[in-house]
Every structure is written in structure tokens, then in C-alpha cells.
Design a protein around this motif. Structure first.
Motif, short mmCIF file in Angstrom:
data_model
loop_
_atom_site.label_atom_id
_atom_site.label_comp_id
_atom_site.label_asym_id
_atom_site.label_seq_id
_atom_site.Cartn_x
_atom_site.Cartn_y
_atom_site.Cartn_z
N ASP A 16 23.35 7.18 49.70
CA ASP A 16 23.95 6.00 50.43
C ASP A 16 23.10 4.89 49.73
O ASP A 16 23.11 3.59 50.30
N ALA A 17 22.65 5.00 48.52
CA ALA A 17 22.31 3.99 47.84
C ALA A 17 22.73 4.06 46.10
O ALA A 17 22.96 4.98 45.56
N LEU A 55 18.90 -7.60 34.68
CA LEU A 55 18.60 -7.76 36.31
C LEU A 55 19.17 -6.47 37.01
O LEU A 55 20.26 -6.15 37.04
N ILE A 56 18.05 -5.67 37.81
CA ILE A 56 18.50 -4.51 38.51
C ILE A 56 18.18 -4.55 39.78
O ILE A 56 17.03 -5.06 40.23
N HIS A 57 19.21 -4.20 40.72
CA HIS A 57 18.63 -3.93 42.16
C HIS A 57 19.22 -2.75 42.57
O HIS A 57 20.41 -2.04 42.16
N THR A 58 18.46 -2.20 43.43
CA THR A 58 19.06 -0.85 44.00
C THR A 58 18.88 -0.98 45.62
O THR A 58 18.10 -1.41 46.27
N GLY A 90 11.18 7.20 50.04
CA GLY A 90 12.53 6.78 50.05
C GLY A 90 12.75 5.52 48.97
O GLY A 90 12.46 5.85 47.94
N LEU A 91 13.55 4.83 49.43
CA LEU A 91 13.87 3.78 48.67
C LEU A 91 12.93 2.80 48.38
O LEU A 91 13.18 1.68 47.56
#
Ligand SMILES: Cc1cc2nc3c(=O)[nH]c(=O)nc-3n(C[C@H](O)[C@H](O)[C@H](O)COP(=O)(O)OP(=O)(O)OC[C@H]3O[C@@H](n4cnc5c(N)ncnc54)[C@H](O)[C@@H]3O)c2cc1C
Ligand code: FES
Length: 285
Positions: A33-34, A78-81, A127-128
């Protein structure tokens, strides 16, 4: 951006409530789910931030959510999870390459990278929770000589939930850091540890007087990790946790993220266990 005094200020002079426009450059499915989004700012300007800071990301027409930066602060993009849990995060994770996205930030006080210099650093992720810690790990590895022993303890629910899997494997192969991974539920193919991440702490040899810990994951996991570290002799002042609370303004105005006298957006999201321990009993606002 400077975090030498442990106080981080937004590098951008943009008004704090006005999102800047960026575009999705790449989208990668990281866990069931990510998704991880690589962004580039529409104006081409670099986006400076410190490890542990977060942005308010806008899915246009849907809304805004607080999301930590998960990339390398020393270089773009720029990175986002993002985990899809509700309307905004679901819309963000569905964005495709070329789609516009709003970026407001960076906000908050990040991980204590300056205080960690010269110390052994223990990162504990659930986890995340590895996403907000990843920029700290890039900084530790990028400026390796400044820090002592670097250890990552990572717990996921199942092997499929291991985010940044290939990178975790490559970190495990390095000689200048230690990585231990555990899962709550294993299939027949899993050869690693099984059990909660606190189980890994009891197996670790570390010098509590020379160690700083950075912990991120579900709140209950962070509380148990912090208590285990205290049991092993680590001072509450050297245990840092990153908190999540619902946010609106992200600049200390609306009171949405207030926890007692503390604003998570402005004073955190990273706090020492000394400061957070009395507040952790307060449920989601
Ligand atoms: C400082 C900070 C950093 C954050 N960093 C990240 C990040 O890097 N990646 C990321 O995916 N999220 C991150 N979050 C969490 C994210 O902001 C929330 O999940 C947000 O509420 C999503 O908005 P939404 O509209 O999609 O869901 P909402 O409508 O707000 O929530 C939908 C449902 O999901 C539940 N929910 C909300 N958040 C969570 C959660 N974290 N886990 C499980 N259930 C939840 C809610 O209780 C509600 O029932 C961060 C939050 C903060 C405060
Ligand atoms: S989100 Fe408004 S005060 Fe923190």
C-alpha cells in the motif's frame, strides 16, 4: 538549510501557506500500500531540507497531507514515500509521471544530525517509519567519518512490507554499517529474524554512553523501543522519536497538531523521549 544548532529553518522564502508546484518524475510501488514519488520543482530550483523534515503535499482538488521527505538531502530529486490510508494519500499515490503536485515546506525540526557527530548511531524503524529515517541514513553514510558505528534495526509486518528492499539489501552488504531486519509474520521463503523489532535491541551490543538513537514507526512500537533502550542504559535525552499527528497549517498557527503545550509541526516532529514520554499517553487529537 542549517541544522548545526539542531534548529532547522525552511530554506525557501516562499510564503509558508502557498504550495509550490512540482511534477511527478517517477513513481515506484514500494510495498503493498505504499508508493515512492520522485518530484521535480516546476521552477527547476533545488529543494533544500534536512533529514527528518516533512512537506505538506497537495493532491490538487482533493487536499493536503503531511509527508516526510524520504530522499537524499545531499542531492535531488525530492522524494516522498506515501502509504494510501485516506483520500489525500490515496490521490497522491495515484499520481503518474508528469502530473502536478503541490509542495509546501520543508517544515519541522528534524533528526539531531549535529548532536550525533562522534557518536554511535542506532536507527530503529518500524514499517514505513524507514521513510523519514532514510535521509538521516544517507547523511550518515555520505559523511561516514563524522560518526561512529551505524546500525539499522528494521521491523516489518511481512517480507512483502519491506520498503526500499533493494537498498536495505545493499546496506546489509556494506562493511561500514550493521543492518538487522525482522518480520512479524514470515513465509517459508524467509530466512531472517521473526518477531518484533524490540527483540533485535536485546541482541545488540552497544555502549549506552556513546550512542544516540533515532526511532520512527507506529507510536506503540516507538514507546516499546524507547523503553527497551532505557532498560539497556541509554539516557532518554539521547533517544529521538518522530511523531505523527493530524496537521493543517504545519506552521504552529491552527493548533491542530497540539499535544499539551507542544506543537508537533513546529517543535517536532522529532523529539527526545524525555520530552515525549509524558505526552505519549495523549491519544490522536
Ligand atoms: C510529520 C508527519 C510526517 C508524515 N510522514 C508520512 C510519510 O512519510 N508517509 C506517509 O504515508 N504518511 C506520513 N504521515 C501521515 C499522513 O500525514 C497521514 O496518513 C494523513 O492523515 C493522510 O491523509 P489522508 O487524507 O490520506 O487520510 P486521512 O483521512 O487523514 O485518514 C484516513 C484514515 O486513515 C487513518 N490514518 C491516518 N494516518 C494513518 C497512518 N499514518 N497510519 C495508519 N492509519 C492512518 C486515519 O485514522 C483515518 O481513519 C506523516 C504525518 C506527519 C504528521
Ligand atoms: S498543524 Fe497547525 S499548529 Fe500544527
Amino acid at each position: 538549510m542549517s541544522d548545526t544548532a539542531g534548529v532547522l529553518k525552511p530554506a525557501s522564502a516562499a510564503p509558508p501557506m502557498a504550495p509550490r508546484v512540482a511534477h511527478v518524475r517517477r513513481r515506484r510501488h514500494d510495498a503493498p500500500d505504499a508508493w515512492t514519488l520522485e518530484l521535480e520543482m516546476a521552477d527547476g530550483a533545488p529543494f533544500n531540507y534536512a533529514p527528518g523534515q516533512f512537506n505538506m503535499l497537495t493532491a490538487f482538488g482533493v487536499g493536503e497531507a503531511a509527508i516526510s521527505v524520504s530522499g537524499d538531502p545531499a542531492k535531488g530529486p525530492l522524494i516522498h514515500t506515501i502509504r494510501a490510508v485516506g483520500p489525500v494519500s490515496r490521490a497522491l499515490t495515484k499520481l503518474a509521471p508528469g502530473d502536478p503536485i503541490g509542495v509546501r515546506g520543508p517544515f519541522g525540526v528534524g533528526w539531531p544530525m549535529a548532536q550525533a557527530e562522534g557518536k554511535d548511531v542506532l536507527l530503529v524503524a518500524g514499517g514505513l517509519g524507514l521513510a523519514p529515517l532514510r535521509p538521516a541514513l544517507y547523511r550518515l553514510l555520505g559523511e561516514r567519518a563524522r560518526y561512529g558505528k551505524v546500525t539499522l534495526l528494521f521491523g516489518a509486518r511481512r517480507p512483502d512490507d519491506i520498503v526500499f528492499r533493494r537498498e536495505v539489501e545493499s546496506w546489509r552488504g556494506r562493511f561500514d554499517m550493521e543492518v538487522e531486519v525482522t518480520v512479524d509474520h514470515a513465509g517459508p521463503e524467509w530466512r531472517g529474524h521473526v518477531g518484533v523489532v524490540t527483540g533485535l535491541i536485546s541482541r545488540q551490543a552497544f555502549d549506552p554512553s556513546a550512542t544516540i538513537a533515532m526511532v520512527c514507526g507506529p507510536e506503540v512500537m516507538m514507546r516499546f523501543v524507547a523503553m527497551s533502550l532505557v532498560d539497556r542504559g541509554l539516557s532518554e535525552d539521547f533517544i529521538y522519536l518522530s511523531m505523527e499527528r493530524n496537521m493543517k497549517c504545519a506552521i504552529g498557527h491552527c493548533g491542530h497538531c497540539q499535544l499539551g503545550p507542544t506543537f508537533i509541526c513546529r517543535d517536532g516532529p522529532v523529539f527526545t523521549f524525555t520530552r515525549l514520554n509524558p505526552l505519549l499517553a495523549v491519544k490522536e487529537l
